[in-house]
Write a protein that holds these residues in place. Sequence first.
Motif, short mmCIF file in Angstrom:
data_model
loop_
_atom_site.label_atom_id
_atom_site.label_comp_id
_atom_site.label_asym_id
_atom_site.label_seq_id
_atom_site.Cartn_x
_atom_site.Cartn_y
_atom_site.Cartn_z
N UNK A 182 18.33 -2.24 -0.59
CA UNK A 182 19.71 -3.52 -1.10
C UNK A 182 19.45 -3.69 -2.26
N UNK A 183 18.04 -3.90 -2.80
CA UNK A 183 17.74 -4.28 -3.06
C UNK A 183 18.43 -3.53 -4.97
N UNK A 184 18.06 -2.02 -4.47
CA UNK A 184 18.24 -0.90 -5.63
C UNK A 184 20.22 -0.58 -5.65
N UNK A 227 8.81 -6.67 -7.87
CA UNK A 227 8.48 -5.24 -6.59
C UNK A 227 7.70 -4.75 -7.18
N UNK A 228 7.72 -3.98 -7.85
CA UNK A 228 6.99 -2.47 -8.85
C UNK A 228 6.07 -2.50 -9.12
N UNK A 229 5.80 -4.12 -9.62
CA UNK A 229 4.74 -4.63 -10.70
C UNK A 229 3.57 -4.87 -9.30
N UNK A 256 3.21 -7.99 2.95
CA UNK A 256 3.57 -8.38 1.82
C UNK A 256 3.27 -6.99 1.20
N UNK A 257 2.36 -5.98 1.19
CA UNK A 257 2.09 -4.98 0.41
C UNK A 257 2.87 -4.20 1.12
N UNK A 258 2.92 -4.18 2.58
CA UNK A 258 4.70 -2.96 3.00
C UNK A 258 5.52 -3.35 2.62
N UNK A 259 6.05 -4.47 2.35
CA UNK A 259 7.18 -4.87 1.45
C UNK A 259 7.99 -4.47 0.26
N UNK A 260 6.28 -4.52 -0.94
CA UNK A 260 5.60 -3.88 -2.07
C UNK A 260 6.77 -2.73 -2.49
N UNK A 273 5.00 -8.58 -16.43
CA UNK A 273 5.56 -8.70 -14.65
C UNK A 273 3.82 -8.49 -14.13
N UNK A 274 3.29 -7.71 -14.79
CA UNK A 274 1.67 -7.09 -13.50
C UNK A 274 1.34 -7.54 -13.51
N UNK A 275 1.19 -8.69 -14.33
CA UNK A 275 -0.26 -9.35 -14.71
C UNK A 275 -0.08 -10.33 -13.99
#
Length: 347
Positions: free
Chosen positions: A203-205, A220-222, A193-197, A146-148
């Motif tokens: 709500x995702x939690x 998102x975490x990756x 995009x970085x701000x959202x990440x 996922x990170x890659x």
Amino acid sequence: MTLSTTLKRLFALLCSAALIAWFVLGGDREAQLAALGQRLARIDGLQLAGLIAAFAATYLLRAGRIFDEFSHFAAPPTQPLRADPPAEGAGKVLGRPGDFSAGHVRFASILRLSLIHNAMVNVLPFRSGEATFPILLNRWFGVPTARAIAALLWLRLQDAFVVLALAALVWPDLPAALRAMWIAAVLLAAWGIPHWARNHDALLDQASHSKFGRLVTKFRSALAESTHGAGRSWLWTLANWSLKLVAQAWALSLLLGASLQSGLAGAMGVELAAILPIQGVAGFGTYEAGGAALLRTHGIMLADGLQACLILHLFVIACALSAGALAAVLLPGQSPASSSTTENTHA
């Protein structure tokens, strides 16, 4: 295979077939080859060496950008490499600097990965070469899948944002207001995009118990990890693209006997075509059409633009394949820590 994927691949084949048809049916083939040879002869040995050196420098800059992000990714000797993160403790396998031993990933290994990835992207059809990047990151350095994938997505988004912003600056006859809106939209997306990440919706939690919620949260975490050093990665990306576009503009200006400004228009055209979601096989067809279209705005005939862009395309592929082959033979793959860990795991 979905219908949309099938249609995209058919369109890609048609684009490449159209280029072949133009070359074969657009006139005497011997005359076409002679015209290509005459254009190529306009570049002397010293200029060719300069172009090769410029492309080599862009490869180093791209590898530097990847190395800056992943230099800390080396699994501790006592911890086996994992292809995927475990069910619990996912935060530790995402590769924060404090969770992995630093200094074990060599630049030469990252350079090898970058050059092989670049070669595969240039020759494999339907952008399938992109898979090389996450696969090698996982196998050589233990980077979770996922990170890659998130890193590859962010890398390509940065490329697209830089090319789009530069295109807005050099696009001919564009009203100042529209140019400003274009650049503002690119900058907003590059920031958003970085701000959202990093600041995901709560709500995702709450939805993390669902399969989709867990998938989005994991990605998102990756992506947040990948955009952690966004300031430095933007500098690497800007340096790489500035040099790459100037080198391509220089090549086109030499091939066409035109100004560097005209060459820059053609270089922007081929790169804008390269970020389209639908491209010809190995880029053939769309690459040349994109460059020739913007060269027309500088008075370059379509046939001349297609010939010059075809030569440039072949040169880019030749450089990518040569560099990838040399990297595969001469440069190390795994870092020492990853290699020893893999051996211990298989023992």
